[in-house]
Design a protein around this motif. Structure first.
Motif, PDB file in Angstrom:
ATOM      1  N   LEU A  11       0.848  -1.194   0.000  1.00 24.30           N
ATOM      2  CA  LEU A  11       0.000   0.000   0.000  1.00 24.30           C
ATOM      3  C   LEU A  11       0.881   1.240   0.000  1.00 24.30           C
ATOM      4  O   LEU A  11       1.768   1.378   0.842  1.00 24.30           O
ATOM      5  CB  LEU A  11      -0.911   0.028   1.230  1.00 24.30           C
ATOM      6  CG  LEU A  11      -1.974  -1.068   1.304  1.00 24.30           C
ATOM      7  CD1 LEU A  11      -2.781  -0.923   2.593  1.00 24.30           C
ATOM      8  CD2 LEU A  11      -2.890  -1.031   0.108  1.00 24.30           C
ATOM      9  N   THR A  12       0.640   2.139  -0.941  1.00 20.47           N
ATOM     10  CA  THR A  12       1.436   3.362  -1.022  1.00 20.47           C
ATOM     11  C   THR A  12       0.763   4.529  -0.302  1.00 20.47           C
ATOM     12  O   THR A  12       1.336   5.606  -0.222  1.00 20.47           O
ATOM     13  CB  THR A  12       1.704   3.757  -2.484  1.00 20.47           C
ATOM     14  OG1 THR A  12       0.459   4.046  -3.121  1.00 20.47           O
ATOM     15  CG2 THR A  12       2.426   2.630  -3.217  1.00 20.47           C
ATOM     16  N   ALA A  13      -0.444   4.311   0.207  1.00 21.62           N
ATOM     17  CA  ALA A  13      -1.179   5.329   0.969  1.00 21.62           C
ATOM     18  C   ALA A  13      -2.152   4.605   1.891  1.00 21.62           C
ATOM     19  O   ALA A  13      -2.466   3.429   1.674  1.00 21.62           O
ATOM     20  CB  ALA A  13      -1.935   6.271   0.031  1.00 21.62           C
ATOM     21  N   ASP A  14      -2.634   5.294   2.913  1.00 20.24           N
ATOM     22  CA  ASP A  14      -3.661   4.715   3.765  1.00 20.24           C
ATOM     23  C   ASP A  14      -4.935   4.503   2.959  1.00 20.24           C
ATOM     24  O   ASP A  14      -5.262   5.314   2.070  1.00 20.24           O
ATOM     25  CB  ASP A  14      -3.977   5.647   4.943  1.00 20.24           C
ATOM     26  CG  ASP A  14      -2.878   5.662   5.993  1.00 20.24           C
ATOM     27  OD1 ASP A  14      -2.124   4.670   6.094  1.00 20.24           O
ATOM     28  OD2 ASP A  14      -2.788   6.666   6.722  1.00 20.24           O
ATOM     29  N   PRO A  15      -5.688   3.432   3.232  1.00 16.65           N
ATOM     30  CA  PRO A  15      -6.959   3.218   2.548  1.00 16.65           C
ATOM     31  C   PRO A  15      -7.918   4.386   2.814  1.00 16.65           C
ATOM     32  O   PRO A  15      -7.923   4.965   3.905  1.00 16.65           O
ATOM     33  CB  PRO A  15      -7.497   1.934   3.178  1.00 16.65           C
ATOM     34  CG  PRO A  15      -6.289   1.240   3.718  1.00 16.65           C
ATOM     35  CD  PRO A  15      -5.368   2.341   4.155  1.00 16.65           C
ATOM     36  N   GLU A  16      -8.725   4.730   1.801  1.00 15.47           N
ATOM     37  CA  GLU A  16      -9.696   5.824   1.911  1.00 15.47           C
ATOM     38  C   GLU A  16     -11.106   5.237   1.885  1.00 15.47           C
ATOM     39  O   GLU A  16     -11.561   4.759   0.849  1.00 15.47           O
ATOM     40  CB  GLU A  16      -9.546   6.796   0.742  1.00 15.47           C
ATOM     41  CG  GLU A  16      -8.197   7.464   0.667  1.00 15.47           C
ATOM     42  CD  GLU A  16      -8.054   8.305  -0.593  1.00 15.47           C
ATOM     43  OE1 GLU A  16      -9.065   8.855  -1.082  1.00 15.47           O
ATOM     44  OE2 GLU A  16      -6.921   8.408  -1.093  1.00 15.47           O
ATOM     45  N   ARG A  69      -0.768   2.467   5.148  1.00 20.06           N
ATOM     46  CA  ARG A  69       0.327   2.729   4.210  1.00 20.06           C
ATOM     47  C   ARG A  69       1.565   1.914   4.593  1.00 20.06           C
ATOM     48  O   ARG A  69       1.921   1.810   5.765  1.00 20.06           O
ATOM     49  CB  ARG A  69       0.665   4.219   4.241  1.00 20.06           C
ATOM     50  CG  ARG A  69       1.813   4.585   3.336  1.00 20.06           C
ATOM     51  CD  ARG A  69       2.068   6.081   3.418  1.00 20.06           C
ATOM     52  NE  ARG A  69       3.054   6.462   2.438  1.00 20.06           N
ATOM     53  CZ  ARG A  69       4.290   6.856   2.732  1.00 20.06           C
ATOM     54  NH1 ARG A  69       4.671   6.943   3.986  1.00 20.06           N
ATOM     55  NH2 ARG A  69       5.121   7.169   1.770  1.00 20.06           N
ATOM     56  N   GLY A  70       2.199   1.313   3.592  1.00 20.39           N
ATOM     57  CA  GLY A  70       3.407   0.539   3.822  1.00 20.39           C
ATOM     58  C   GLY A  70       3.167  -0.940   4.037  1.00 20.39           C
ATOM     59  O   GLY A  70       4.098  -1.736   3.933  1.00 20.39           O
TER      60      GLY A  70
END
Length: 139
Positions: A11-16, A69-70
């Motif tokens: 994941l390159t960003a937190d889930p939205e 993220r990560g």
């Protein structure tokens, strides 16, 4: 038929997490799939595929609550083309992943499973399978 994808990504960003007017949950995740390989005993990064994915309903809420993220994740889904028109009338499109299943990779982390109680109501049809939803995810 849509091409299937199964793989391990990050994941390159937190889930939205969002909710569409019908009340269904939808979560957008940004993923990176890297083709790493060992060359002469050293890890070498290959090409990287960056793609946005969409998860629906209870899985959307679970993903948003469980992932960040990560995180390395295991994903199954179908690649589709998302098309839209800009405010000035230009047509745009991009690949997107309609995610069937997503969860943490236990290769790099541990996880405690908390089962979610199911309601007695039958599950609504998957908007990706039924030819699309009348509603566009709010992203």
């Amino acid at each position: 038929m849509l091409p299937n994808l199964f793989g391990t990504g990050r994941l390159t960003a937190d889930p939205e997490l969002r909710f569409i007017p019908s009340g269904d949950a939808v979560t957008k995740v940004r993923l990176a799939f890297n083709s790493r390989k060992k060359v002469d005993g050293e890890w070498v990064d290959g090409d990287v595929l960056f793609i946005d994915g969409t998860v629906w309903r209870q899985a959307a809420e679970n993903a948003a609550e469980s992932l960040q993220r990560g995180d390395e994740v295991v994903v199954t889904g179908r690649v589709k083309t998302r098309s839209w028109e800009t405010d000035d009338g230009q047509k745009r499109s991009m690949p997107e992943l309609a995610i069937d299943s997503i969860g943490p990779s236990l290769r790099t982390a541990t996880a405690k499973v908390n089962r979610v109680a199911r309601s007695d109501a039958p599950a609504a049809a998957d908007p990706w399978v039924s030819g699309g939803s009348d509603e566009t995810p709010p992203f």
